[in-house]
Write a protein that holds these residues in place. Sequence first.
Motif, PDB file in Angstrom:
ATOM      1  N   SER A  11       0.806  -1.227   0.000  1.00 34.95           N
ATOM      2  CA  SER A  11       0.000   0.000   0.000  1.00 34.95           C
ATOM      3  C   SER A  11       0.837   1.275   0.000  1.00 34.95           C
ATOM      4  N   ASN A  12       1.980   1.296   0.671  1.00 39.12           N
ATOM      5  CA  ASN A  12       2.765   2.533   0.734  1.00 39.12           C
ATOM      6  C   ASN A  12       4.232   2.350   0.307  1.00 39.12           C
ATOM      7  N   ASN A  13       4.622   1.141  -0.084  1.00 40.06           N
ATOM      8  CA  ASN A  13       5.975   0.900  -0.576  1.00 40.06           C
ATOM      9  C   ASN A  13       5.957  -0.317  -1.487  1.00 40.06           C
ATOM     10  N   HIS A  14       7.087  -0.594  -2.107  1.00 39.83           N
ATOM     11  CA  HIS A  14       7.229  -1.797  -2.904  1.00 39.83           C
ATOM     12  C   HIS A  14       8.681  -2.244  -2.893  1.00 39.83           C
ATOM     13  N   VAL A  15       8.875  -3.513  -3.184  1.00 37.91           N
ATOM     14  CA  VAL A  15      10.211  -4.096  -3.218  1.00 37.91           C
ATOM     15  C   VAL A  15      10.537  -4.423  -4.667  1.00 37.91           C
ATOM     16  N   VAL A  16      11.674  -3.929  -5.121  1.00 35.86           N
ATOM     17  CA  VAL A  16      12.139  -4.175  -6.479  1.00 35.86           C
ATOM     18  C   VAL A  16      13.322  -5.128  -6.396  1.00 35.86           C
ATOM     19  N   VAL A  17      13.244  -6.222  -7.140  1.00 40.47           N
ATOM     20  CA  VAL A  17      14.342  -7.183  -7.196  1.00 40.47           C
ATOM     21  C   VAL A  17      14.703  -7.402  -8.658  1.00 40.47           C
ATOM     22  N   VAL A  18      16.000  -7.342  -8.948  1.00 40.91           N
ATOM     23  CA  VAL A  18      16.508  -7.633 -10.284  1.00 40.91           C
ATOM     24  C   VAL A  18      17.573  -8.700 -10.131  1.00 40.91           C
ATOM     25  N   ILE A  19      17.467  -9.754 -10.963  1.00 45.16           N
ATOM     26  CA  ILE A  19      18.474 -10.811 -10.955  1.00 45.16           C
ATOM     27  C   ILE A  19      19.057 -10.955 -12.357  1.00 45.16           C
ATOM     28  N   LEU A  35       6.818   6.664  -8.781  1.00 48.39           N
ATOM     29  CA  LEU A  35       7.282   6.224 -10.097  1.00 48.39           C
ATOM     30  C   LEU A  35       8.674   6.742 -10.419  1.00 48.39           C
ATOM     31  N   HIS A  36       8.947   8.001 -10.092  1.00 45.30           N
ATOM     32  CA  HIS A  36      10.259   8.584 -10.390  1.00 45.30           C
ATOM     33  C   HIS A  36      11.383   7.810  -9.679  1.00 45.30           C
ATOM     34  N   THR A  37      11.171   7.475  -8.416  1.00 47.17           N
ATOM     35  CA  THR A  37      12.173   6.727  -7.652  1.00 47.17           C
ATOM     36  C   THR A  37      12.362   5.326  -8.237  1.00 47.17           C
TER      37      THR A  37
END
Length: 44
Positions: A11-19, A35-37
């Motif tokens: 709801s107020n954050n998200h986790v981005v993972v790249v492998i 979106l900018h971040t």
Amino acid sequence: MSFYSGIDLHSNNHVVVVIDEEDNKVVDKRIDNNLHTTLEVLAP
């Protein structure tokens, strides 16, 4: 080299993972819902 990404949205954050193609984590960050971040994290 190929990269794969996933985003776990909350709801107020998200986790981005790249492998990479060898399953090594390149990015693993919890960031605010902005979106900018998100684009800054994924740009490199």
